[in-house]
Write a protein that holds these residues in place. Sequence first.
Motif, PDB file in Angstrom:
ATOM      1  N   SER A 252      49.915  64.974  52.707  1.00 33.97           N
ATOM      2  CA  SER A 252      50.427  65.789  51.605  1.00 33.97           C
ATOM      3  C   SER A 252      49.706  67.130  51.531  1.00 33.97           C
ATOM      4  CB  SER A 252      50.278  65.032  50.276  1.00 33.97           C
ATOM      5  OG  SER A 252      48.934  64.646  50.065  1.00 33.97           O
ATOM      6  N   GLU A 253      48.410  67.149  51.875  1.00 33.62           N
ATOM      7  CA  GLU A 253      47.658  68.405  51.853  1.00 33.62           C
ATOM      8  C   GLU A 253      48.118  69.331  52.976  1.00 33.62           C
ATOM      9  OE1 GLU A 253      43.647  67.129  52.163  1.00 33.62           O
ATOM     10  OE2 GLU A 253      43.513  66.446  50.083  1.00 33.62           O
ATOM     11  N   VAL A 254      48.393  68.751  54.140  1.00 32.86           N
ATOM     12  CA  VAL A 254      48.897  69.554  55.263  1.00 32.86           C
ATOM     13  C   VAL A 254      50.232  70.186  54.885  1.00 32.86           C
ATOM     14  CG1 VAL A 254      49.636  69.518  57.670  1.00 32.86           C
ATOM     15  CG2 VAL A 254      47.720  68.090  56.941  1.00 32.86           C
ATOM     16  N   LEU A 255      51.102  69.388  54.267  1.00 38.51           N
ATOM     17  CA  LEU A 255      52.412  69.889  53.870  1.00 38.51           C
ATOM     18  C   LEU A 255      52.285  70.986  52.823  1.00 38.51           C
ATOM     19  CD1 LEU A 255      55.489  69.753  53.925  1.00 38.51           C
ATOM     20  CD2 LEU A 255      55.377  67.868  52.278  1.00 38.51           C
TER      21      LEU A 255
ATOM     22  N   GLY B 199      63.235  68.849  55.890  1.00 39.03           N
ATOM     23  CA  GLY B 199      62.576  67.770  56.620  1.00 39.03           C
ATOM     24  C   GLY B 199      61.557  66.948  55.865  1.00 39.03           C
ATOM     25  N   ALA B 200      61.667  66.841  54.546  1.00 42.12           N
ATOM     26  CA  ALA B 200      60.700  66.038  53.787  1.00 42.12           C
ATOM     27  C   ALA B 200      60.678  64.589  54.261  1.00 42.12           C
ATOM     28  CB  ALA B 200      61.028  66.093  52.291  1.00 42.12           C
ATOM     29  N   ALA B 201      61.851  64.017  54.543  1.00 48.26           N
ATOM     30  CA  ALA B 201      61.904  62.623  54.987  1.00 48.26           C
ATOM     31  C   ALA B 201      61.312  62.451  56.380  1.00 48.26           C
ATOM     32  CB  ALA B 201      63.346  62.116  54.958  1.00 48.26           C
ATOM     33  N   VAL B 202      61.429  63.483  57.215  1.00 51.67           N
ATOM     34  CA  VAL B 202      60.846  63.425  58.554  1.00 51.67           C
ATOM     35  C   VAL B 202      59.317  63.408  58.448  1.00 51.67           C
ATOM     36  CG1 VAL B 202      60.588  64.707  60.708  1.00 51.67           C
ATOM     37  CG2 VAL B 202      62.840  64.491  59.650  1.00 51.67           C
ATOM     38  N   TRP B 203      58.767  64.231  57.560  1.00 50.64           N
ATOM     39  CA  TRP B 203      57.329  64.201  57.306  1.00 50.64           C
ATOM     40  C   TRP B 203      56.923  62.831  56.756  1.00 50.64           C
ATOM     41  CZ3 TRP B 203      53.321  68.107  57.199  1.00 50.64           C
ATOM     42  CH2 TRP B 203      53.702  69.325  57.764  1.00 50.64           C
ATOM     43  N   ALA B 204      57.725  62.284  55.854  1.00 45.21           N
ATOM     44  CA  ALA B 204      57.396  60.983  55.262  1.00 45.21           C
ATOM     45  C   ALA B 204      57.384  59.882  56.317  1.00 45.21           C
ATOM     46  CB  ALA B 204      58.389  60.652  54.149  1.00 45.21           C
ATOM     47  N   ALA B 205      58.340  59.913  57.234  1.00 47.36           N
ATOM     48  CA  ALA B 205      58.373  58.921  58.307  1.00 47.36           C
ATOM     49  C   ALA B 205      57.171  59.089  59.232  1.00 47.36           C
ATOM     50  CB  ALA B 205      59.671  59.039  59.097  1.00 47.36           C
ATOM     51  N   GLY B 206      56.790  60.341  59.498  1.00 48.13           N
ATOM     52  CA  GLY B 206      55.619  60.584  60.323  1.00 48.13           C
ATOM     53  C   GLY B 206      54.350  60.035  59.686  1.00 48.13           C
ATOM     54  N   ALA B 207      54.270  60.135  58.359  1.00 51.83           N
ATOM     55  CA  ALA B 207      53.105  59.610  57.649  1.00 51.83           C
ATOM     56  C   ALA B 207      53.106  58.087  57.586  1.00 51.83           C
ATOM     57  CB  ALA B 207      53.065  60.182  56.234  1.00 51.83           C
ATOM     58  N   THR B 208      54.265  57.474  57.792  1.00 49.27           N
ATOM     59  CA  THR B 208      54.391  56.015  57.696  1.00 49.27           C
ATOM     60  C   THR B 208      54.207  55.346  59.046  1.00 49.27           C
ATOM     61  OG1 THR B 208      55.953  56.329  55.859  1.00 49.27           O
ATOM     62  CG2 THR B 208      55.888  54.141  56.884  1.00 49.27           C
ATOM     63  N   TRP B 209      54.816  55.907  60.079  1.00 42.87           N
ATOM     64  CA  TRP B 209      54.720  55.340  61.434  1.00 42.87           C
ATOM     65  C   TRP B 209      54.300  56.446  62.395  1.00 42.87           C
ATOM     66  CZ3 TRP B 209      59.419  54.541  58.665  1.00 42.87           C
ATOM     67  CH2 TRP B 209      59.593  53.243  58.154  1.00 42.87           C
ATOM     68  N   GLU B 210      53.106  56.357  62.918  1.00 44.52           N
ATOM     69  CA  GLU B 210      52.638  57.368  63.857  1.00 44.52           C
ATOM     70  C   GLU B 210      53.263  57.151  65.236  1.00 44.52           C
ATOM     71  OE1 GLU B 210      48.436  57.609  63.935  1.00 44.52           O
ATOM     72  OE2 GLU B 210      48.255  58.172  61.816  1.00 44.52           O
TER      73      GLU B 210
ATOM     74  N   THR C 194      59.913  65.247  47.065  1.00 44.87           N
ATOM     75  CA  THR C 194      60.804  64.480  47.934  1.00 44.87           C
ATOM     76  C   THR C 194      60.010  63.731  48.985  1.00 44.87           C
ATOM     77  OG1 THR C 194      62.540  66.139  47.586  1.00 44.87           O
ATOM     78  CG2 THR C 194      62.830  64.634  49.428  1.00 44.87           C
ATOM     79  N   PHE C 195      58.982  64.385  49.521  1.00 42.58           N
ATOM     80  CA  PHE C 195      58.105  63.745  50.505  1.00 42.58           C
ATOM     81  C   PHE C 195      57.435  62.504  49.918  1.00 42.58           C
ATOM     82  CE2 PHE C 195      53.597  63.409  51.766  1.00 42.58           C
ATOM     83  CZ  PHE C 195      53.737  63.019  53.090  1.00 42.58           C
ATOM     84  N   GLU C 196      56.845  62.618  48.742  1.00 44.62           N
ATOM     85  CA  GLU C 196      56.119  61.489  48.152  1.00 44.62           C
ATOM     86  C   GLU C 196      57.063  60.350  47.787  1.00 44.62           C
ATOM     87  OE1 GLU C 196      53.091  61.119  48.354  1.00 44.62           O
ATOM     88  OE2 GLU C 196      52.092  63.056  48.314  1.00 44.62           O
ATOM     89  N   ALA C 197      58.234  60.671  47.232  1.00 44.23           N
ATOM     90  CA  ALA C 197      59.196  59.624  46.876  1.00 44.23           C
ATOM     91  C   ALA C 197      59.697  58.907  48.123  1.00 44.23           C
ATOM     92  CB  ALA C 197      60.362  60.228  46.098  1.00 44.23           C
TER      93      ALA C 197
ATOM     94  N   ALA D 223      56.109  72.719  62.831  1.00 43.12           N
ATOM     95  CA  ALA D 223      55.091  73.110  63.813  1.00 43.12           C
ATOM     96  C   ALA D 223      53.684  72.825  63.311  1.00 43.12           C
ATOM     97  CB  ALA D 223      55.236  74.600  64.142  1.00 43.12           C
ATOM     98  N   ALA D 224      53.506  72.713  61.971  1.00 41.94           N
ATOM     99  CA  ALA D 224      52.186  72.455  61.394  1.00 41.94           C
ATOM    100  C   ALA D 224      51.927  70.973  61.172  1.00 41.94           C
ATOM    101  CB  ALA D 224      52.051  73.202  60.065  1.00 41.94           C
ATOM    102  N   ALA D 225      52.907  70.126  61.448  1.00 41.75           N
ATOM    103  CA  ALA D 225      52.774  68.696  61.173  1.00 41.75           C
ATOM    104  C   ALA D 225      51.767  68.042  62.120  1.00 41.75           C
ATOM    105  CB  ALA D 225      54.126  68.004  61.300  1.00 41.75           C
TER     106      ALA D 225
END
Length: 349
Positions: free
Chosen positions: A9-12, A98-109, A67-70, A132-134
């Motif tokens: 969340s801080e990166v985002l 891409g909030a959901a894409v970030w959320a999936a990245g945080a859930t499954w590496e 949206t990312f946190e939810a 690009a910052a993810a």
Amino acid sequence: MTHPHQAPSEVLRAALGSLLDGLPARAAAQSVDRLIGHYRGRTPTGAPVLRDRSDVAAYAAYRMPATFEATRAALGALAAARPGWTPAGHLDLGGGTGAAVWAAGATWEGARPVTVVDWARPALDLGAELAAAAPWPAVRGARWTQGRVGTGTAPAAPLVTISYVLGELTENDRAAVVDTALAAIGEDPGAAVVVTEPGTPEGYARVLAARDRLLAAGLHVAAPCPHDGRCPIEPGRDWCHFSARVARSSLHRQVKGGSLPYEDEKFAYVAATRATPERVPTRILRRPQIRKGQVLLDLCAPGETLRRETVTKRQGPLYRAARDIDWGDAWPPAGDAERAGEAGGGTAG
């Protein structure tokens, strides 16, 4: 460069903060104020809500963290119901920035093919810039594809997310988006679809309609419901929703006023999967009420029932667990199932 110990969340938030460089604070606040009307509105739109980069930048900075946190909470519930499963690909329908894409990245590496489909080109362009910052290769390598969701074909993927999209569509288009998700997962026995909407009565109704459609196609509810049956909440009297805490930016405080460093994002969701999930025994539907020597829990239980459970101080470890439990969590915690039977019961009205 992403710090290895920075929370996602801080990166985002850091990436989003750079979007507003050069955009006057007053203009950003005005863009957000106008767009909030569309976000909360009940009238479907006939054109993309986010029209240009300034719209997208302001609204993404304001709404994307929530949206990312939810969505991360919804995906986390799916992951808990499917231990050991990692999606081999991800399709995000109506994904915007891409909030959901970030959320999936945080859930499954790990690396996997990711495709975001949206009809607003400015949102997609900005989403690719943010990606690009993810800290995850799956997000950085995502494909950003312009197209109207719910029409035509979509690439196959074992995970499909539909986040904060259905409210912008007509009833027929909502059904078409869910059908597109079902076509994308095909007959993959491990596939899953996750739908997230604002935690309003209208958002819950849209999630419930999507849930019905997913069940009719043979999927099973992995979360939040502990069953595949009818929702026991009486329409018009209450609605199923949950809460995710979001750090507030300076733009949040400017638009909404107030000085708290956080706000609570209310959301409704359903996660459905072709595989039989490991469901929770019951799900906590409201913030637990902590009183002197007892905790009151409102629960959704198997058998299409709602009930209130009172956990008292004399129940020792179970009582301590109840004091630490949160809205949306499973009850009882893992390892406490046998003690849960000692708790008092009742029916929530």
